[in-house]
Write a protein that holds these residues in place. Structure first.
Motif, PDB file in Angstrom:
ATOM      1  N   GLY A  51      44.548  37.242  39.032  1.00 42.69           N
ATOM      2  CA  GLY A  51      45.916  36.915  38.642  1.00 42.69           C
ATOM      3  C   GLY A  51      46.923  37.650  39.510  1.00 42.69           C
ATOM      4  O   GLY A  51      46.616  38.663  40.136  1.00 42.69           O
ATOM      5  N   GLN A  52      48.131  37.141  39.543  1.00 43.17           N
ATOM      6  CA  GLN A  52      49.162  37.715  40.399  1.00 43.17           C
ATOM      7  C   GLN A  52      50.150  38.517  39.554  1.00 43.17           C
ATOM      8  O   GLN A  52      50.562  38.101  38.473  1.00 43.17           O
ATOM      9  N   VAL A  80      47.721  41.025  43.919  1.00 47.34           N
ATOM     10  CA  VAL A  80      46.662  40.294  43.231  1.00 47.34           C
ATOM     11  C   VAL A  80      45.714  41.297  42.573  1.00 47.34           C
ATOM     12  O   VAL A  80      45.271  42.261  43.204  1.00 47.34           O
ATOM     13  N   VAL A  81      45.393  41.082  41.301  1.00 42.79           N
ATOM     14  CA  VAL A  81      44.493  41.961  40.552  1.00 42.79           C
ATOM     15  C   VAL A  81      43.072  41.708  41.040  1.00 42.79           C
ATOM     16  O   VAL A  81      42.596  40.576  41.037  1.00 42.79           O
ATOM     17  N   THR A  82      42.375  42.787  41.464  1.00 41.90           N
ATOM     18  CA  THR A  82      41.014  42.644  41.980  1.00 41.90           C
ATOM     19  C   THR A  82      39.961  43.194  41.032  1.00 41.90           C
ATOM     20  O   THR A  82      38.805  42.788  41.102  1.00 41.90           O
ATOM     21  N   GLN A  83      40.347  44.129  40.157  1.00 43.14           N
ATOM     22  CA  GLN A  83      39.363  44.723  39.255  1.00 43.14           C
ATOM     23  C   GLN A  83      40.072  45.258  38.015  1.00 43.14           C
ATOM     24  O   GLN A  83      41.173  45.810  38.108  1.00 43.14           O
ATOM     25  N   ASN A  91      45.486  44.472  44.856  1.00 44.00           N
ATOM     26  CA  ASN A  91      45.629  44.471  46.309  1.00 44.00           C
ATOM     27  C   ASN A  91      47.046  44.058  46.648  1.00 44.00           C
ATOM     28  O   ASN A  91      47.479  42.962  46.314  1.00 44.00           O
ATOM     29  N   ARG A  92      47.727  44.960  47.345  1.00 42.63           N
ATOM     30  CA  ARG A  92      49.106  44.688  47.745  1.00 42.63           C
ATOM     31  C   ARG A  92      49.212  44.905  49.243  1.00 42.63           C
ATOM     32  O   ARG A  92      48.959  46.001  49.739  1.00 42.63           O
ATOM     33  N   GLU A  93      49.559  43.864  49.949  1.00 42.82           N
ATOM     34  CA  GLU A  93      49.718  43.889  51.399  1.00 42.82           C
ATOM     35  C   GLU A  93      48.470  44.435  52.096  1.00 42.82           C
ATOM     36  O   GLU A  93      48.537  45.251  53.010  1.00 42.82           O
ATOM     37  N   THR A 152      45.150  51.637  42.720  1.00 46.40           N
ATOM     38  CA  THR A 152      44.617  51.767  41.367  1.00 46.40           C
ATOM     39  C   THR A 152      45.691  52.344  40.451  1.00 46.40           C
ATOM     40  O   THR A 152      46.359  53.312  40.813  1.00 46.40           O
ATOM     41  N   VAL A 153      45.819  51.760  39.289  1.00 40.32           N
ATOM     42  CA  VAL A 153      46.735  52.271  38.270  1.00 40.32           C
ATOM     43  C   VAL A 153      45.885  52.634  37.064  1.00 40.32           C
ATOM     44  O   VAL A 153      45.071  51.839  36.603  1.00 40.32           O
ATOM     45  N   ARG A 154      46.063  53.869  36.544  1.00 40.93           N
ATOM     46  CA  ARG A 154      45.289  54.355  35.402  1.00 40.93           C
ATOM     47  C   ARG A 154      46.217  54.701  34.238  1.00 40.93           C
ATOM     48  O   ARG A 154      47.354  55.126  34.461  1.00 40.93           O
ATOM     49  N   LEU A 155      45.709  54.530  33.042  1.00 38.83           N
ATOM     50  CA  LEU A 155      46.476  54.939  31.868  1.00 38.83           C
ATOM     51  C   LEU A 155      46.497  56.452  31.729  1.00 38.83           C
ATOM     52  O   LEU A 155      47.503  57.032  31.367  1.00 38.83           O
TER      53      LEU A 155
END
Length: 162
Positions: free
Chosen positions: A126-127, A133-136, A145-147, A152-155
């Motif tokens: 999804g975008q 784009v979300v890869t995982q 994935n951006r450019e 990675t973004v974590r809570l």
């Protein structure tokens, strides 16, 4: 010959409709009286009626500026007000924020908030609002994935255990 009780029964049967009507009228009159008394009862005032003066702003007052700035019951007058400086605007809202993950029957979703207004679910592939784009998607984290670069973004921040 009729007994005294039987005689009363015969007389009562002749007047049964009249007795029912009189009973109904008496009940109706009592109900009407109760309603009339209840509606005419006035509640006691809860507070005294005060007459307050009308508000006048400082701009419409014809008083001397020293009088307006003084404190009537203190020895030191108030300092003149400073003019307000420029108002700082808050920083613009992030285009999106990662809120968490959902694992529903083996299918994983990332939950994001868009510009602080709406919440949306995103799946792998999804975008995001910024075009990434979300890869995982894993528990408590999302990789996108951006450019051409994975981010990675974590809570939660990983803690180092000794």
């Amino acid at each position: 010959m009729l007994s005294r009780f039987e005689g009363l029964v015969v007389i009562a049967q002749g007047y049964a409709q009249h007795a029912a009507f009189v009973t109904l009228m008496a009940a109706g009159g009592a109900a009407f009286g109760v309603l009339r008394v209840a509606s005419s009862a006035q509640l006691a005032p809860l507070a005294d009626r005060w007459t307050l003066p009308k508000y006048q702003s400082e701009q419409s007052a014809t008083l001397d500026p020293e009088v307006l700035l003084s404190r009537f019951w203190s020895e030191q007058p108030l300092a003149p007000r400073k003019k307000a400086g420029p108002v700082e605007t808050p920083p613009p809202a992030k285009p999106w924020q990662f809120l968490g993950t959902i694992d529903e029957g083996g299918k994983k979703y990332a939950v994001i908030e868009i510009e602080g207004k709406s919440i949306r679910q995103v799946v792998i592939g999804g975008q995001l609002p910024n075009g990434a784009v979300v890869t995982q998607i894993a528990d408590g984290e999302m990789v996108f994935n951006r450019e051409g670069a994975d981010q990675t973004v974590r809570l939660f921040v990983e803690s180092k255990s000794e």
